[in-house]
Design an enzyme around this catalytic site. Structure first.
Site, mmCIF file in Angstrom:
data_model
loop_
_atom_site.group_PDB
_atom_site.id
_atom_site.type_symbol
_atom_site.label_atom_id
_atom_site.label_comp_id
_atom_site.label_asym_id
_atom_site.label_seq_id
_atom_site.Cartn_x
_atom_site.Cartn_y
_atom_site.Cartn_z
ATOM 1 N N GLY A 10 0.810 -1.208 0.000
ATOM 2 C CA GLY A 10 0.000 0.000 0.000
ATOM 3 C C GLY A 10 0.846 1.261 0.000
ATOM 4 N N ALA A 59 -6.213 -2.526 3.364
ATOM 5 C CA ALA A 59 -7.661 -2.429 3.152
ATOM 6 C C ALA A 59 -8.022 -2.957 1.776
ATOM 7 C CB ALA A 59 -8.124 -0.976 3.286
ATOM 8 N N TYR A 60 -9.298 -3.240 1.623
ATOM 9 C CA TYR A 60 -9.870 -3.526 0.307
ATOM 10 C C TYR A 60 -10.226 -2.173 -0.288
ATOM 11 C CZ TYR A 60 -13.061 -5.605 -3.185
ATOM 12 O OH TYR A 60 -13.686 -5.993 -4.343
ATOM 13 N N THR A 61 -9.481 -1.748 -1.319
ATOM 14 C CA THR A 61 -9.626 -0.386 -1.814
ATOM 15 C C THR A 61 -10.188 -0.304 -3.231
ATOM 16 O OG1 THR A 61 -7.322 -0.402 -2.562
ATOM 17 C CG2 THR A 61 -7.763 0.475 -0.356
ATOM 18 N N ASP A 101 -12.751 9.460 3.489
ATOM 19 C CA ASP A 101 -13.831 10.417 3.286
ATOM 20 C C ASP A 101 -15.119 9.742 2.825
ATOM 21 O OD1 ASP A 101 -11.993 10.137 0.875
ATOM 22 O OD2 ASP A 101 -13.769 10.996 -0.080
ATOM 23 N N TYR A 124 -18.018 0.275 -0.471
ATOM 24 C CA TYR A 124 -16.704 0.559 0.106
ATOM 25 C C TYR A 124 -16.831 1.469 1.326
ATOM 26 C CZ TYR A 124 -12.145 2.802 0.630
ATOM 27 O OH TYR A 124 -10.983 3.323 1.156
ATOM 28 N N LYS A 128 -15.891 0.577 5.279
ATOM 29 C CA LYS A 128 -14.902 1.349 6.021
ATOM 30 C C LYS A 128 -15.507 1.960 7.279
ATOM 31 C CE LYS A 128 -11.186 2.209 5.168
ATOM 32 N NZ LYS A 128 -9.923 1.561 5.647
#
Length: 294
Positions: A10, A59-61, A101, A124, A128
């Site tokens: 990442g 994270a799963y982004t 955000d 997503y 989060k």
């Protein structure tokens, strides 16, 4: 101080490795030793590193892919993040968790503050937000850092995408009705190192909780692209003409917040940390990317 970071590839993990000064050891841990989709792997992997602080960065982004893979996104971003927080609690150390955000709807007209109601509009964002809740529940000794529009010389991000596309295209259509705060992962890493040191040394509850961490200033994606190309052109790199378009003209599976601006006033008041202006930090990233491309 020894910091264990979840994930190896990442942008923040790689930035922490690049920026950590002498005396701070950064250990990145990822699959197969630590797999957020397998919560049982988390505590043994983190315990083996013997850290003073844990940074929950993995994270799963894949924002759009999450719309069709909600279970996978939830497993990593919610259950996995909770497992990291619980592991930190069992080890008796602080956890710094990175959020986004996207936990907000984007409907507010001003920059979001930490106490504003959340309201994610994508899978997503929902995963989060659930991750934030689980981190907070799993360990009182936590800091949750919401950030946005992250870029760096590492990995895949908007700056690198724009520069790559400019290699073969003279004009790019870029969304101009979403507004946010471009944020360098290198700046995020510097802030995390400072916050980690404070958490290790000071048990004050005021240093714990949720904070917003973004570059200073604001832009639309079209503004951001225009600045990237201006800086690249000045350095002898590729550039393209930016044509502003609306979100409706660039449909995606996941909805994006129209307003992603996050106020950093709480972090500045509590820690004395405010990130640099986004244009100066973008210049650093563009220079690094062009240097490696030559």
């Amino acid at each position: 101080m020894r910091i264990a970071v979840t994930g190896r590839e990442g942008q923040v993990a790689r930035s922490l490795l690049a920026t950590a000064p002498s005396g701070i050891e950064v250990i990145t841990i990822g699959r197969p030793e630590l797999d957020l989709a397998n919560p049982a792997s988390v505590l043994p992997a983190l315990a083996a590193a013997q850290p003073d602080v844990i940074v929950s960065a993995a994270a799963y982004t894949a924002v759009d892919k999450a719309e069709s893979e909600p279970e996978s996104a939830f497993a990593v971003n919610a259950a996995g993040a909770g497992a990291v927080s619980e592991a930190a609690a069992k080890l008796g150390i602080p956890v710094i968790h990175l959020s986004t955000d996207y936990v907000f709807s984007g409907e507010k007209l001003a920059p979001y503050v930490e106490t504003d109601p959340t309201g994610p509009i994508s899978v997503y964002g929902s995963t989060k937000l659930e991750g934030e809740l689980r981190v907070a529940a799993g360990n009182t000794d936590h800091v949750i850092l919401r950030t946005a529009w992250v870029y760096s010389p590492f990995g895949a991000n908007f700056v690198k995408t724009m520069l790559r596309l400019a290699e073969t295209r003279d004009e790019l259509r870029v969304v101009a009705d979403q507004r946010g705060c471009p944020t360098s992962a290198l700046d995020i890493a510097d802030a995390i190192l400072a916050i980690a040191a404070r958490l290790k040394a000071d048990p004050d509850p005021a240093l714990r909780g949720t904070f917003h961490l973004t570059g200073t200033g604001e832009a639309t994606w079209a503004d951001f692209a225009t600045e990237i190309f201006a800086q690249s052109r000045a350095l002898g790199g590729n550039s393209a003409t930016v044509t502003p378009i609306t979100t409706a003209e660039y449909p995606t599976p996941a909805r994006r917040p129209a307003n992603s601006r996050l106020s950093g006033d709480k972090l500045a008041a509590t820690y004395g940390i405010r990130l640099p202006g986004w244009k100066s930090s973008t210049e650093i990233a563009v220079k690094a990317i062009l240097k490696n491309a030559i």
